[in-house]
Design an enzyme around this catalytic site. Sequence first.
Site, PDB file in Angstrom:
ATOM      1  N   ARG A 218       5.803   3.542   0.470  1.00  0.00           N
ATOM      2  CA  ARG A 218       4.822   4.261   1.293  1.00  0.00           C
ATOM      3  C   ARG A 218       3.459   3.622   1.020  1.00  0.00           C
ATOM      4  O   ARG A 218       3.142   3.308  -0.138  1.00  0.00           O
ATOM      5  CB  ARG A 218       4.761   5.743   0.939  1.00  0.00           C
ATOM      6  CG  ARG A 218       5.977   6.559   1.399  1.00  0.00           C
ATOM      7  CD  ARG A 218       6.018   6.752   2.916  1.00  0.00           C
ATOM      8  NE  ARG A 218       7.123   7.596   3.337  1.00  0.00           N
ATOM      9  CZ  ARG A 218       8.309   7.145   3.787  1.00  0.00           C
ATOM     10  NH1 ARG A 218       8.537   5.848   3.871  1.00  0.00           N
ATOM     11  NH2 ARG A 218       9.246   8.003   4.167  1.00  0.00           N
ATOM     12  N   GLU A 247      -0.913   4.863   9.397  1.00  0.00           N
ATOM     13  CA  GLU A 247       0.155   4.476  10.340  1.00  0.00           C
ATOM     14  C   GLU A 247       0.229   5.487  11.474  1.00  0.00           C
ATOM     15  O   GLU A 247       0.230   6.691  11.181  1.00  0.00           O
ATOM     16  CB  GLU A 247       1.513   4.434   9.631  1.00  0.00           C
ATOM     17  CG  GLU A 247       1.619   3.425   8.526  1.00  0.00           C
ATOM     18  CD  GLU A 247       2.998   3.465   7.841  1.00  0.00           C
ATOM     19  OE1 GLU A 247       3.895   4.175   8.337  1.00  0.00           O
ATOM     20  OE2 GLU A 247       3.163   2.791   6.818  1.00  0.00           O
ATOM     21  N   HIS A 267       6.213  -0.629   9.659  1.00  0.00           N
ATOM     22  CA  HIS A 267       7.140   0.365   9.084  1.00  0.00           C
ATOM     23  C   HIS A 267       8.514   0.306   9.779  1.00  0.00           C
ATOM     24  O   HIS A 267       8.936   1.275  10.410  1.00  0.00           O
ATOM     25  CB  HIS A 267       6.537   1.770   9.192  1.00  0.00           C
ATOM     26  CG  HIS A 267       7.146   2.735   8.209  1.00  0.00           C
ATOM     27  ND1 HIS A 267       6.436   3.747   7.616  1.00  0.00           N
ATOM     28  CD2 HIS A 267       8.415   2.835   7.722  1.00  0.00           C
ATOM     29  CE1 HIS A 267       7.227   4.445   6.813  1.00  0.00           C
ATOM     30  NE2 HIS A 267       8.438   3.896   6.857  1.00  0.00           N
TER      31      HIS A 267
HETATM   32  P1  NAP Z   1      15.497   7.062  -4.658  1.00  0.00           P
HETATM   33  O1  NAP Z   1      16.907   6.637  -4.654  1.00  0.00           O
HETATM   34  O2  NAP Z   1      15.162   8.511  -4.816  1.00  0.00           O
HETATM   35  O3  NAP Z   1      14.744   6.228  -5.809  1.00  0.00           O
HETATM   36  C1  NAP Z   1      13.429   6.462  -6.185  1.00  0.00           C
HETATM   37  C2  NAP Z   1      13.186   5.844  -7.552  1.00  0.00           C
HETATM   38  O4  NAP Z   1      11.808   6.005  -7.895  1.00  0.00           O
HETATM   39  C3  NAP Z   1      14.017   6.441  -8.676  1.00  0.00           C
HETATM   40  O5  NAP Z   1      14.533   5.385  -9.437  1.00  0.00           O
HETATM   41  C4  NAP Z   1      13.008   7.235  -9.502  1.00  0.00           C
HETATM   42  O6  NAP Z   1      13.448   7.177 -10.853  1.00  0.00           O
HETATM   43  C5  NAP Z   1      11.732   6.437  -9.257  1.00  0.00           C
HETATM   44  N1  NAP Z   1      10.515   7.245  -9.417  1.00  0.00           N
HETATM   45  C6  NAP Z   1      10.237   8.444  -8.865  1.00  0.00           C
HETATM   46  N2  NAP Z   1       9.032   8.863  -9.260  1.00  0.00           N
HETATM   47  C7  NAP Z   1       8.546   7.904 -10.093  1.00  0.00           C
HETATM   48  C8  NAP Z   1       7.340   7.768 -10.827  1.00  0.00           C
HETATM   49  N3  NAP Z   1       6.393   8.724 -10.807  1.00  0.00           N
HETATM   50  N4  NAP Z   1       7.161   6.651 -11.558  1.00  0.00           N
HETATM   51  C9  NAP Z   1       8.125   5.708 -11.612  1.00  0.00           C
HETATM   52  N5  NAP Z   1       9.286   5.777 -10.938  1.00  0.00           N
HETATM   53  C10 NAP Z   1       9.490   6.872 -10.186  1.00  0.00           C
HETATM   54  O7  NAP Z   1      14.758   6.615  -3.315  1.00  0.00           O
HETATM   55  P2  NAP Z   1      15.085   5.350  -2.377  1.00  0.00           P
HETATM   56  O8  NAP Z   1      16.116   5.730  -1.380  1.00  0.00           O
HETATM   57  O9  NAP Z   1      15.291   4.143  -3.224  1.00  0.00           O
HETATM   58  O10 NAP Z   1      13.718   5.259  -1.553  1.00  0.00           O
HETATM   59  C11 NAP Z   1      12.473   5.063  -2.203  1.00  0.00           C
HETATM   60  C12 NAP Z   1      11.348   5.315  -1.218  1.00  0.00           C
HETATM   61  O11 NAP Z   1      11.338   4.264  -0.247  1.00  0.00           O
HETATM   62  C13 NAP Z   1      11.504   6.589  -0.357  1.00  0.00           C
HETATM   63  O12 NAP Z   1      11.017   7.729  -1.033  1.00  0.00           O
HETATM   64  C14 NAP Z   1      10.699   6.269   0.868  1.00  0.00           C
HETATM   65  O13 NAP Z   1       9.365   6.705   0.707  1.00  0.00           O
HETATM   66  C15 NAP Z   1      10.722   4.749   0.929  1.00  0.00           C
HETATM   67  N6  NAP Z   1      11.491   4.242   2.098  1.00  0.00           N
HETATM   68  C16 NAP Z   1      10.852   3.489   3.027  1.00  0.00           C
HETATM   69  C17 NAP Z   1      11.562   2.970   4.089  1.00  0.00           C
HETATM   70  C18 NAP Z   1      10.895   2.105   5.117  1.00  0.00           C
HETATM   71  O14 NAP Z   1      11.247   2.183   6.282  1.00  0.00           O
HETATM   72  N7  NAP Z   1       9.966   1.257   4.736  1.00  0.00           N
HETATM   73  C19 NAP Z   1      12.937   3.241   4.220  1.00  0.00           C
HETATM   74  C20 NAP Z   1      13.561   4.018   3.244  1.00  0.00           C
HETATM   75  C21 NAP Z   1      12.817   4.528   2.182  1.00  0.00           C
HETATM   76  P3  NAP Z   1      12.981   8.210 -11.973  1.00  0.00           P
HETATM   77  O15 NAP Z   1      13.200   9.583 -11.394  1.00  0.00           O
HETATM   78  O16 NAP Z   1      13.829   7.868 -13.143  1.00  0.00           O
HETATM   79  O17 NAP Z   1      11.535   7.907 -12.209  1.00  0.00           O
END
Ligand code: NAP
Length: 303
Positions: A218, A247, A267
């Site tokens: 994000r 955005e 995006h």
């Molecule tokens: P996910 O499986 O929930 O993984 C998120 C990771 O971030 C986890 O490993 C979590 O581990 C870590 N995390 C959370 N809070 C943190 C913090 N404060 N400091 C350090 N690490 C932290 O999510 P995902 O599916 O990989 O997606 C991640 C993000 O990508 C989404 O939330 C979304 O905003 C974005 N996204 C963007 C697109 C796009 O079109 N560009 C598409 C899909 C997703 P811990 O809990 O161990 O910290």
Amino acid sequence: VARLREVADVREWSSDLPPDRESLTALIGDAEAVLAIGGDALVAAVLAACPNLRIVALASAGYDSVDVDAAHTLGIAVTNTPGVLHETTADLAFGLILAARRRIAEGDRYVRSGSWERVPYRLLFGHDVHGAQLGIIGYGQIGHAVARRAHGFGMRVVHYSRTHQDDELSTWMPLDELLATSDIVSVHVPLSDQTRGLIGERELRLMKPTATLVNTARGPVIDETALVRALREERIGSAGLDVQSVEPNPDASDPLLEAPNCVVLPHIGSATESARAAMVDLAAANIEACLAGRPLLSPIPGS
Ligand code: NAP
């Protein structure tokens, strides 16, 4: 929509522009369920003004577009769509890594502009991707999918998240060490109060002058003003951004768009036919489950 019409009356927002809060409140009205594809308008005031709402089903992995605490206080469940877009988004993150480090978008613009008249030895020199160290910030579904791709490129992979755990793909590292030692840093944390501005002036100053910063998470996770400064002052080498702090952004004079060595996309991380179909299908299935009183398929924690 056709699928949901089988179980409910459906009202649609048909414009490509997101609704403002008033229009959104009026659109939801007495509805029991909302299927939302993006935007950031599902704030507490909107949720509180919709008395029958039982579920907000997001067609996205991120859920920063909803005031989740307010939803839960009001007894409204929130669901997202994990497991159906992480590979697609990882493909794009890897595309940005390659585009930024090998100057692919810049090369395309150069040839199209008719500037390719000579063959200077140093024409569009970039930096290798194979053999480089990749630092992944946020090692969840997308972070893992990026790590798997990196091994095909012979990269060393390290990661940072709140959970300190190594696996066969990657070694956990403190954030500052990851930033200081990685050739490529790819950001995959959700947007939250903890991660807003996670990569700011101080963090950018830790990075190598040749490093590439990629963000498909994000926009507000990175301080964009600090990033533009770091690129201009050549304190980092390049950036690849699928997401921005504003955005959509039709402002062609935005300093970000004038920053050197920066690839910017609108995006489109999950924008393939099959990923988007799977996302809306899962969101619809969550609504069907909610209306039928069955367990939700992918509730976010607390829902
Ligand atoms: P996910 O499986 O929930 O993984 C998120 C990771 O971030 C986890 O490993 C979590 O581990 C870590 N995390 C959370 N809070 C943190 C913090 N404060 N400091 C350090 N690490 C932290 O999510 P995902 O599916 O990989 O997606 C991640 C993000 O990508 C989404 O939330 C979304 O905003 C974005 N996204 C963007 C697109 C796009 O079109 N560009 C598409 C899909 C997703 P811990 O809990 O161990 O910290």
